[in-house]
Design an enzyme around this catalytic site. Sequence first.
Site, mmCIF file in Angstrom:
data_model
loop_
_atom_site.group_PDB
_atom_site.id
_atom_site.type_symbol
_atom_site.label_atom_id
_atom_site.label_comp_id
_atom_site.label_asym_id
_atom_site.label_seq_id
_atom_site.Cartn_x
_atom_site.Cartn_y
_atom_site.Cartn_z
ATOM 1 N N ARG A 2 60.349 43.966 161.436
ATOM 2 C CA ARG A 2 59.358 45.044 161.422
ATOM 3 C C ARG A 2 58.318 44.917 162.526
ATOM 4 O O ARG A 2 57.465 45.791 162.673
ATOM 5 C CB ARG A 2 58.699 45.123 160.037
ATOM 6 C CG ARG A 2 59.776 45.378 158.959
ATOM 7 C CD ARG A 2 59.205 45.574 157.597
ATOM 8 N NE ARG A 2 58.373 46.761 157.532
ATOM 9 C CZ ARG A 2 57.747 47.161 156.432
ATOM 10 N NH1 ARG A 2 57.877 46.459 155.331
ATOM 11 N NH2 ARG A 2 57.011 48.242 156.437
ATOM 12 N N PRO A 40 55.001 37.417 153.813
ATOM 13 C CA PRO A 40 54.676 36.140 153.193
ATOM 14 C C PRO A 40 53.178 35.938 153.005
ATOM 15 O O PRO A 40 52.379 36.419 153.792
ATOM 16 C CB PRO A 40 55.245 35.117 154.174
ATOM 17 C CG PRO A 40 55.416 35.830 155.453
ATOM 18 C CD PRO A 40 55.411 37.288 155.197
ATOM 19 N N GLU A 41 52.835 35.230 151.909
ATOM 20 C CA GLU A 41 51.445 34.915 151.619
ATOM 21 C C GLU A 41 51.265 33.391 151.770
ATOM 22 O O GLU A 41 52.156 32.712 152.266
ATOM 23 C CB GLU A 41 51.088 35.412 150.206
ATOM 24 C CG GLU A 41 51.367 36.910 150.016
ATOM 25 C CD GLU A 41 51.054 37.453 148.615
ATOM 26 O OE1 GLU A 41 50.278 36.808 147.895
ATOM 27 O OE2 GLU A 41 51.589 38.517 148.263
ATOM 28 N N LYS A 67 47.080 32.906 155.811
ATOM 29 C CA LYS A 67 48.462 33.229 156.174
ATOM 30 C C LYS A 67 48.777 32.888 157.633
ATOM 31 O O LYS A 67 49.842 33.235 158.125
ATOM 32 C CB LYS A 67 48.718 34.720 155.931
ATOM 33 C CG LYS A 67 48.392 35.186 154.512
ATOM 34 C CD LYS A 67 48.598 36.690 154.371
ATOM 35 C CE LYS A 67 48.033 37.201 153.055
ATOM 36 N NZ LYS A 67 48.168 38.666 152.924
ATOM 37 N N ARG A 78 29.474 43.165 144.411
ATOM 38 C CA ARG A 78 30.569 44.011 144.905
ATOM 39 C C ARG A 78 31.082 44.919 143.788
ATOM 40 O O ARG A 78 31.367 44.467 142.685
ATOM 41 C CB ARG A 78 31.724 43.127 145.433
ATOM 42 C CG ARG A 78 31.317 42.185 146.563
ATOM 43 C CD ARG A 78 30.950 42.889 147.849
ATOM 44 N NE ARG A 78 32.050 43.650 148.411
ATOM 45 C CZ ARG A 78 32.917 43.143 149.305
ATOM 46 N NH1 ARG A 78 32.801 41.900 149.722
ATOM 47 N NH2 ARG A 78 33.881 43.911 149.784
ATOM 48 N N HIS A 112 66.761 41.057 165.921
ATOM 49 C CA HIS A 112 65.286 41.035 165.849
ATOM 50 C C HIS A 112 64.695 39.652 166.113
ATOM 51 O O HIS A 112 63.634 39.318 165.609
ATOM 52 C CB HIS A 112 64.779 41.574 164.506
ATOM 53 C CG HIS A 112 65.419 42.854 164.088
ATOM 54 N ND1 HIS A 112 65.184 44.037 164.756
ATOM 55 C CD2 HIS A 112 66.304 43.144 163.103
ATOM 56 C CE1 HIS A 112 65.885 44.994 164.179
ATOM 57 N NE2 HIS A 112 66.580 44.482 163.179
#
Length: 281
Positions: free
Chosen positions: A114, A2-3, A58, A160, A92
């Site tokens: 994960r 997720p962002e 996040k 940059r 999980h």
Amino acid sequence: LPELPEVETLRRDLAERCLGWTLERLALSGRRTVRRHPVEALAGVEGQELVGVDRHGKFLLLHWGQGDTLVVHLRMSGQLLIRPPAAPQAPHTHAVFAFATPGGGQEWHFVDPRTFGELFLLGAPGPGGERAADGGELGHLGPDGLAVTAQQMTRALAGRRAPLKSLLVDQRVVAGIGNIYADEICFEAKLRPDRPAGRLRPAQVARLTDAIHAILRAAVLARGSSLADEQYRDVDGRVGRYQLAHRVYARAGMPCPDCGRPIDRVPFGARSAFLCRRCQR
Ligand SMILES: [Zn+2]
């Protein structure tokens, strides 16, 4: 994922429904879920009332009545679900927050197949007793994506040589953007994700900043994006809707919504970037 939009959806739901709840017990079973400091460091949060829910990029910040802040970072696959007391746990499930609530009791289940996600207490000493350096555990983060200004973006991009997308997903430049929203933002700003970031003209940086705000706000309104794996779920286990509004991400070969030319997929680091070669320069 997720962002920012997914974590902001989570923040809003928790703030609307859970403020004033008292945490009776925090049961941790995943060894990797708390890895910055001893698991016992989190026990002090038990008995405290949830008094605020914030977010930076996040990271979700849970504020408790006696001044502690517990940070939740979902990373790749984390979910925080509101469940009735003693509800069956999904596989999980690595942490269960049991609350006393006006309605009798509720739980939060932190599910993370994960195991990249984590919980940590802001300012708690590490395994060797060490404390985080200046600015704390979140001190490395740039301005939040919903609040970043064109002036801040100008400073961060100046000089940059890295490609624009690399800097958009760099949490030190701007916090909250990942792979999906970076592509959507570049399309909205009509800028190629692989162009050197430091060569944008002031008008282009202004357009980029407007695109960051527009895309993130629209995605929050649609309660985030859930991809084919449906890994992102809200507190009730529901998927988001913003994937239906994606204009370039994962749409290689499909027509650009603005000009009709097929969307291109180009290798980008270990992953891909999706763009329209006609609309983006
Ligand atoms: Zn196009």
